[in-house]
Design a protein around this motif. Sequence first.
Motif, short mmCIF file in Angstrom:
data_model
loop_
_atom_site.label_atom_id
_atom_site.label_comp_id
_atom_site.label_asym_id
_atom_site.label_seq_id
_atom_site.Cartn_x
_atom_site.Cartn_y
_atom_site.Cartn_z
N TYR A 43 22.75 25.39 46.27
CA TYR A 43 22.09 25.78 44.91
C TYR A 43 20.66 25.82 45.24
CZ TYR A 43 26.70 24.39 42.96
OH TYR A 43 28.17 24.48 42.86
N LEU A 44 20.24 26.98 45.01
CA LEU A 44 18.70 27.40 44.97
C LEU A 44 18.19 27.84 43.66
CD1 LEU A 44 18.64 29.44 48.43
CD2 LEU A 44 18.16 27.24 47.95
N ASN A 45 16.89 27.72 43.52
CA ASN A 45 16.17 28.14 42.37
C ASN A 45 15.96 29.60 42.22
OD1 ASN A 45 16.15 25.67 41.06
ND2 ASN A 45 14.40 25.21 42.08
N ASN A 46 16.96 30.43 41.63
CA ASN A 46 16.78 31.93 41.71
C ASN A 46 16.62 32.36 40.03
OD1 ASN A 46 16.93 32.44 44.55
ND2 ASN A 46 19.44 32.23 44.30
N HIS A 47 15.28 32.33 39.77
CA HIS A 47 15.27 32.43 38.26
C HIS A 47 14.10 33.77 38.10
CE1 HIS A 47 16.23 28.25 38.39
NE2 HIS A 47 16.85 28.37 37.26
N LEU A 48 14.47 34.20 37.04
CA LEU A 48 13.17 35.24 36.28
C LEU A 48 12.99 34.73 35.08
CD1 LEU A 48 11.74 37.82 36.59
CD2 LEU A 48 13.57 38.91 35.85
N TYR A 49 11.73 34.70 34.79
CA TYR A 49 11.37 33.99 33.51
C TYR A 49 12.14 33.01 33.15
CZ TYR A 49 8.85 38.36 32.83
OH TYR A 49 7.83 39.32 32.98
N PHE A 50 12.44 31.80 33.96
CA PHE A 50 13.07 30.55 33.64
C PHE A 50 14.40 30.65 33.24
CE2 PHE A 50 8.71 30.16 32.41
CZ PHE A 50 8.21 29.56 33.40
N LEU A 51 14.90 31.97 33.53
CA LEU A 51 16.74 32.09 33.20
C LEU A 51 17.10 32.34 34.56
CD1 LEU A 51 16.65 34.53 30.35
CD2 LEU A 51 16.95 32.15 30.22
N PRO A 52 18.32 31.60 34.92
CA PRO A 52 19.02 31.75 36.31
C PRO A 52 19.67 33.20 36.19
CG PRO A 52 20.17 30.31 35.00
CD PRO A 52 18.88 30.49 33.97
N LEU A 53 19.81 33.74 37.61
CA LEU A 53 20.43 34.93 37.63
C LEU A 53 21.77 35.25 37.10
CD1 LEU A 53 19.73 35.67 41.68
CD2 LEU A 53 18.31 36.40 39.47
N LYS A 54 22.57 34.51 36.96
CA LYS A 54 23.92 34.35 36.25
C LYS A 54 23.81 34.87 34.77
CE LYS A 54 27.48 32.67 39.22
NZ LYS A 54 28.34 33.42 39.57
N THR A 55 22.63 34.13 34.22
CA THR A 55 22.18 34.55 32.73
C THR A 55 21.96 35.89 32.84
OG1 THR A 55 21.71 32.18 32.29
CG2 THR A 55 21.08 33.67 31.02
N TRP A 56 21.14 36.29 33.52
CA TRP A 56 20.56 37.40 33.47
C TRP A 56 21.50 38.60 33.69
CZ3 TRP A 56 16.46 39.46 31.59
CH2 TRP A 56 15.35 38.55 31.34
N SER A 57 22.89 38.20 34.41
CA SER A 57 23.62 39.35 34.60
C SER A 57 24.40 39.33 33.40
CB SER A 57 24.77 38.91 35.81
OG SER A 57 25.50 37.69 35.40
N TYR A 58 24.70 38.27 32.69
CA TYR A 58 25.50 38.39 31.30
C TYR A 58 24.64 39.09 30.14
CZ TYR A 58 28.46 34.91 33.25
OH TYR A 58 29.30 34.24 34.29
N ILE A 59 23.34 38.78 30.27
CA ILE A 59 22.49 39.62 29.29
C ILE A 59 22.58 41.06 29.57
CG2 ILE A 59 20.21 39.88 28.69
CD1 ILE A 59 19.59 37.02 29.18
#
Length: 113
Positions: free
Chosen positions: A74-90
Motif C-alpha cells: 500500500y503506497l500513497n498514490n493520490h491526486l488531489y487527496f483522492l486515491p487512484l481507484k477513486t479516480w478510476s471510478y470517477i
Amino acid sequence: MFFKFEGRGMLVPVYVVVSVVAVALVSGLLQYVGLYLKYDFPIVIGIGIILSGIWIHATSDDYITVNGKKEKIYLNNHLYFLPLKTWSYILLYTGSLIFISGILSTLEKLKLL
C-alpha cells in the motif's frame, strides 16, 4: 497548472490525455481509410475517458515479489487527496455520461430519436 499529487497520482492526467488522443487518432484514421461513420465527437471523448479509467484501475495497485509470490503493498498514490481507484471510478462514470450524451446527440441528428 497546480497538481497536488503523491506517488503515481501525477499520471492520472497523462493517462487521460494519452487515451483520448489515441482514440481520436484511431477515429480519424478510420475515417481517412473510408470507414466514415456519422457520429459526434463526444462519443470519441467518452470512449477515451472510459479507457483511461480502466487503465488507471488496472495500474492502481502496487506489488512486490517476496519469496517468489506477489504481495500487494500500500503506497500513497493520490491526486488531489483522492486515491487512484477513486479516480478510476470517477473517470468511468464521467466517460459513460459523455458517451451516452454523444450517442443521444448522434441519434437526434440522424432523426432516429
